[in-house]
Design an enzyme around this catalytic site. Sequence first.
Site, mmCIF file in Angstrom:
data_model
loop_
_atom_site.group_PDB
_atom_site.id
_atom_site.type_symbol
_atom_site.label_atom_id
_atom_site.label_comp_id
_atom_site.label_asym_id
_atom_site.label_seq_id
_atom_site.Cartn_x
_atom_site.Cartn_y
_atom_site.Cartn_z
ATOM 1 C CG HIS A 111 -36.185 -17.577 -15.065
ATOM 2 N ND1 HIS A 111 -37.773 -17.672 -15.301
ATOM 3 C CD2 HIS A 111 -36.098 -16.164 -15.852
ATOM 4 C CE1 HIS A 111 -38.180 -16.804 -16.175
ATOM 5 N NE2 HIS A 111 -37.120 -16.045 -16.465
ATOM 6 C CG HIS A 185 -36.081 -16.025 -21.146
ATOM 7 N ND1 HIS A 185 -35.922 -14.871 -21.721
ATOM 8 C CD2 HIS A 185 -36.538 -15.929 -19.856
ATOM 9 C CE1 HIS A 185 -36.488 -14.190 -21.106
ATOM 10 N NE2 HIS A 185 -36.814 -14.762 -19.729
ATOM 11 C CD GLU A 313 -40.405 -15.770 -20.909
ATOM 12 O OE1 GLU A 313 -40.096 -16.126 -19.600
ATOM 13 O OE2 GLU A 313 -40.197 -14.494 -20.846
#
Length: 348
Positions: A111, A185, A313
């Site tokens: 991420h 998210h 996502e």
Amino acid sequence: MKVNKITTGHKIGDKEVFAVELVNDKGTLVSIFNYGTIINKFVVTNKAGVQQDIVLGFDNFSSYVDKEYLKNYPYLGAVIGRYANRIRKGEFVVDGADYQLAKNNGEDCLHGGLEGFDKKVWDITSTSEAPHASVTFQHFSLDGEENFPGDLAVQLKFELTNNDELILSYQADTDEATPINLTHHSYFNLSTTGDKIGKHIHQMNASSYLEQDENFVVTGNLLPVKDSIHDFTVARTIEENWDKVAGYDQSYVLDKTYGELTLASKTTETNSGLSLLVYSTEPVAHFYTAKHLSVKNGKNGKEYGEFDAFCVETQHHPNAVNIPHFPNTVLEPEEVYTQTTIYKVIAN
């Protein structure tokens, strides 16, 4: 339509943290912090006419930066960038140059690294109450941030319509070739009582999924969902075929024409009558059922644990920067990155 800008009383560095509330004519409310563009509230009306918040989060902003929360950090409700999901060994090559990112998830980069877009205070560049309640955030990611190349300018616009659609429109440009793969998210739970999400009914318009190694890094192989636990082409409860220990943490390749805005998934909870439909221009939807979620003092003092929420996502193929046959995730200076994802809620 209304837009309210509310100070949290917090500053990070020299930037003030605000909550921006988007309210439509039906009373649906979405609250977004400019820190990480975190969706803190998504309050809708269920089939009984009762308002309920369908996203996990905290009652106060300070909890999002609490040291205990960050120790087992689940990215509650935040934007993800520069690069969503995992990059194998945190390594990639662009224009012949080698880059090494932080290994913040075992041997891999997750991420965007140690301090991704989720931990930045974004600038609020505009708000509007017509034709929809909307707010636009902007972040300038400088060359070398988390060791990514190039100055990257990113805009993210949130619009709330009277059809209970929350539209996320992303745009980015760069002065140097750089990998980019953005997503959001949010953790959703459509139950009126916050029960585990195993009995939510889920459908994913994907006939294949991406093989992952033991650390959930995409390998480059495409696998059929047919005759596997990953087959959500026909709606069924999430728990019907799942691994009872691991749940789901899987990237699905959507059945679509590349770049078109299409329905990725639909998730329904029968008691509330709520359904969440996710539309996206992106080719992949990562489905996560929160196996590793462990949060104390959530909203109303609730503790969040495994399977208390699900995430959809939308993104490009994870680790695509290292897999040439995947759709390209390197943005060139003459190009503009765009992405649209819509969360639509219906009650029946």
